[in-house]
Design an enzyme around this catalytic site. Structure first.
Site, PDB file in Angstrom:
ATOM      1  N   GLU A  22      47.835 -24.622 -93.212  1.00 37.89           N
ATOM      2  CA  GLU A  22      46.371 -24.949 -93.924  1.00 37.89           C
ATOM      3  C   GLU A  22      45.764 -23.524 -93.522  1.00 37.89           C
ATOM      4  OE1 GLU A  22      43.175 -25.783 -92.792  1.00 37.89           O
ATOM      5  OE2 GLU A  22      43.956 -26.482 -90.544  1.00 37.89           O
ATOM      6  N   THR A  23      44.828 -23.242 -94.241  1.00 36.21           N
ATOM      7  CA  THR A  23      44.068 -21.979 -93.221  1.00 36.21           C
ATOM      8  C   THR A  23      42.502 -22.412 -93.164  1.00 36.21           C
ATOM      9  OG1 THR A  23      42.979 -21.376 -95.791  1.00 36.21           O
ATOM     10  CG2 THR A  23      45.418 -20.537 -95.043  1.00 36.21           C
ATOM     11  N   GLN A  24      42.461 -23.127 -93.222  1.00 37.90           N
ATOM     12  CA  GLN A  24      40.375 -23.832 -93.226  1.00 37.90           C
ATOM     13  C   GLN A  24      40.286 -23.420 -91.305  1.00 37.90           C
ATOM     14  OE1 GLN A  24      39.561 -27.746 -93.432  1.00 37.90           O
ATOM     15  NE2 GLN A  24      37.214 -27.397 -93.256  1.00 37.90           N
ATOM     16  N   LYS A  70      41.446 -44.704-105.399  1.00 40.01           N
ATOM     17  CA  LYS A  70      41.031 -44.036-105.018  1.00 40.01           C
ATOM     18  C   LYS A  70      42.187 -42.205-105.083  1.00 40.01           C
ATOM     19  CE  LYS A  70      37.523 -46.180-102.371  1.00 40.01           C
ATOM     20  NZ  LYS A  70      36.850 -44.564-102.015  1.00 40.01           N
ATOM     21  N   SER A 127      43.582 -41.712-107.570  1.00 47.00           N
ATOM     22  CA  SER A 127      43.183 -41.049-108.827  1.00 47.00           C
ATOM     23  C   SER A 127      42.154 -40.412-109.028  1.00 47.00           C
ATOM     24  CB  SER A 127      43.238 -42.172-109.464  1.00 47.00           C
ATOM     25  OG  SER A 127      42.060 -42.951-109.449  1.00 47.00           O
ATOM     26  N   THR A 137      37.213 -29.086 -83.930  1.00 45.65           N
ATOM     27  CA  THR A 137      37.094 -29.475 -85.866  1.00 45.65           C
ATOM     28  C   THR A 137      36.760 -30.878 -85.536  1.00 45.65           C
ATOM     29  OG1 THR A 137      39.341 -29.341 -85.819  1.00 45.65           O
ATOM     30  CG2 THR A 137      38.448 -27.124 -85.648  1.00 45.65           C
ATOM     31  N   CYS A 138      37.732 -31.428 -86.657  1.00 48.54           N
ATOM     32  CA  CYS A 138      37.483 -33.284 -87.033  1.00 48.54           C
ATOM     33  C   CYS A 138      38.851 -33.344 -86.420  1.00 48.54           C
ATOM     34  CB  CYS A 138      37.560 -33.540 -88.346  1.00 48.54           C
ATOM     35  SG  CYS A 138      38.318 -32.524 -89.526  1.00 48.54           S
ATOM     36  N   ALA A 185      39.887 -47.305-111.402  1.00 51.01           N
ATOM     37  CA  ALA A 185      39.016 -46.254-110.541  1.00 51.01           C
ATOM     38  C   ALA A 185      39.611 -46.617-108.978  1.00 51.01           C
ATOM     39  CB  ALA A 185      37.846 -46.916-110.634  1.00 51.01           C
TER      40      ALA A 185
END
Length: 452
Positions: A114-116, A192, A194, A49-50, A190
């Site tokens: 997390e479920t990923q 990151k 938000s 994974t990453c 603008a």
């Protein structure tokens, strides 16, 4: 058989090290077959994974399994063993089993619960099984891990509470609106953070996105990402009139929206609810806005407080899952010990009936006048005697095998009945069959047309 996991993850290795050990999807089948051909390796699964690269193996000996699996990593990625040794963790047997369960349940993830990762473990196992690099042990272990993770997420609330600022904002909005369908979001600035929050809102079904910024060009760049429109802060009153949700992160020195500015706008809106998220430091939105009817204002401290509270709740749920994992580790080890009993029982029965067959041959030679019916009766009753003699030792062996001294019991049983040769022959046959399956899978991969 021994179980090992070797890996690097976000806790043990920086990203510049982890990125050197990334298995590409199209090359993983080849890696699995090469690993399965490695000395000492009987079964294997590769999880990438990453945030982690892990190799799970069933091996015939721990020291050779560790050595040759490390060599495989070094050779596959073309790096020196010494260059990554300090970042590598190795877990054996019960620790390896517990580690897999924790990973699959999300307890070892960067975002706890997390479920990923469950889907990633499932895909890694399915690929290995498809490539025939798993066998009895891993087919059972990984299926148990997947089932446990599903139960953990169903029976606990570990995945129910937001643990990031952006997700916390989304969950708060759901409490106000119920659904984001047909809602309009206004992004001030603008930044990151938000942008990330707007991305989650867009994914949750907001109908319209407008970006208001000091410079129109920057506003247009961000608006295009959400198929929205843009304006400058000069048109802020009109934008506030239409918005249902406001996300602000401008970096301005003073308040961008004040109490006096919004009060008449809320009257024009007929007090339609307005959800406002202030992610800026210093704050963009006047804290007094919360005093206006139907205005729901949250700043970064509010959101981080929610996140901290949710993290504490997840930690409590994680303790419940840890107890479930402990029970599952014991259950798997009991099954594994019982599995170790099978070749001993088979070897004992094989030896007993070889002796029985030889005894029957001598009876036939010494009593040639016996009829076939008489031989059948003698054969049946003598086999019954053998089965009765074997029954109690076999039952006791199964009971003792799951105790802490189970391995010693199996070894002693093998020694008492002189089963070493038979057990070793059966193990060699099983290993040979596993190697033949892996070789057939490798031939299939090599024969497949290249994607290039």
């Amino acid at each position: 058989m021994e179980i090992l996991v070797l890996g690097l993850n976000y806790k043990t290795a920086p990203v510049e090290i982890r990125e050197k050990f990334t298995f590409q999807d199209d090359s993983t089948p080849r890696a699995l077959h090469l690993l399965s051909q490695t000395k000492s390796v009987v079964e294997c699964v590769i999880l990438g994974t990453c945030n982690r690269t892990e190799i799970y193996v069933v091996c015939d000996q721990l020291h050779t399994g560790r050595f040759y699996t490390r060599n495989f990593l070094a050779e596959w990625f073309g790096v020196e063993r010494e260059s990554f040794q300090e970042y590598l963790y190795i877990k054996e047997n019960s620790e390896a089993i517990e580690h897999l369960f924790r990973v699959t349940c999300g307890l070892d993830s960067m975002v706890m619960g997390e479920t990923q990762i469950l889907g990633q473990v499932r895909n890694a196992f399915f690929l290995a099984r498809e490539q025939k690099t798993t066998g009895t042990i891993f087919n059972t272990l990984f299926q148990q891990a997947i089932t446990l993770a599903k139960r953990a997420h169903t029976e606990t609330g570990i995945g129910q509470n937001a643990v990031s600022v952006s997700y916390a904002a989304i969950e708060l909005g759901k409490k106000i609106f119920g659904s984001y369908r047909d809602k309009a979001v206004l992004i001030l600035g603008a930044g990151k953070m938000s942008e990330l929050t707007a991305k989650h809102l867009h994914a949750n079904g907001v109908a319209r996105v407008r970006v208001a910024n000091r410079t129109l060009e920057r506003a247009q760049q961000l608006a295009r990402k959400f198929q929205g429109d843009a304006c400058t802060l000069d048109h802020l009153a009109e934008a506030l009139l239409e918005a249902d949700i406001v996300i602000s992160s401008t970096g301005a020195a003073g308040y961008v929206v004040t109490y006096e500015q919004l009060k008449p706008i809320m009257k024009q809106r007929k007090h339609r609810p307005l959800f406002m998220v202030d992610i800026a430091v210093p704050r963009d939105l006047d804290p007094r806005l919360n005093d206006l009817e139907n205005v729901y204002l949250y700043d970064i401290d509010d959101l981080e407080g929610i996140v901290e509270s949710n993290l504490r709740e997840r930690a409590q749920e994680a303790e419940r899952i840890a107890e479930m994992i402990s029970e599952e580790v014991v259950a798997f080890q009991n099954w594994l010990h019982t599995l170790g009993v099978v070749p001993l029982i088979s070897a004992l029965r094989e030896k007993a009936f070889v002796i029985h067959a030889e005894a029957m041959r001598k009876i036939e030679n010494k009593l040639p006048d016996l009829t076939e019916r008489e031989l059948h009766i003698i054969r049946k009753h003598t086999r019954g005697i053998i089965n009765q003699l074997l029954h109690d030792p076999v039952v006791r062996l199964k009971e003792l095998a799951v105790q802490k001294s189970g391995d010693e019991v199996l070894e002693l049983f093998s020694t008492i009945f002189a089963l070493e040769d038979v057990v070793q022959r059966r193990r060699e046959e099983a290993k040979w069959e596993a190697q033949k399956r892996a070789a057939r899978g490798k031939e299939k991969i090599l024969a497949a047309p290249s994607k290039e």
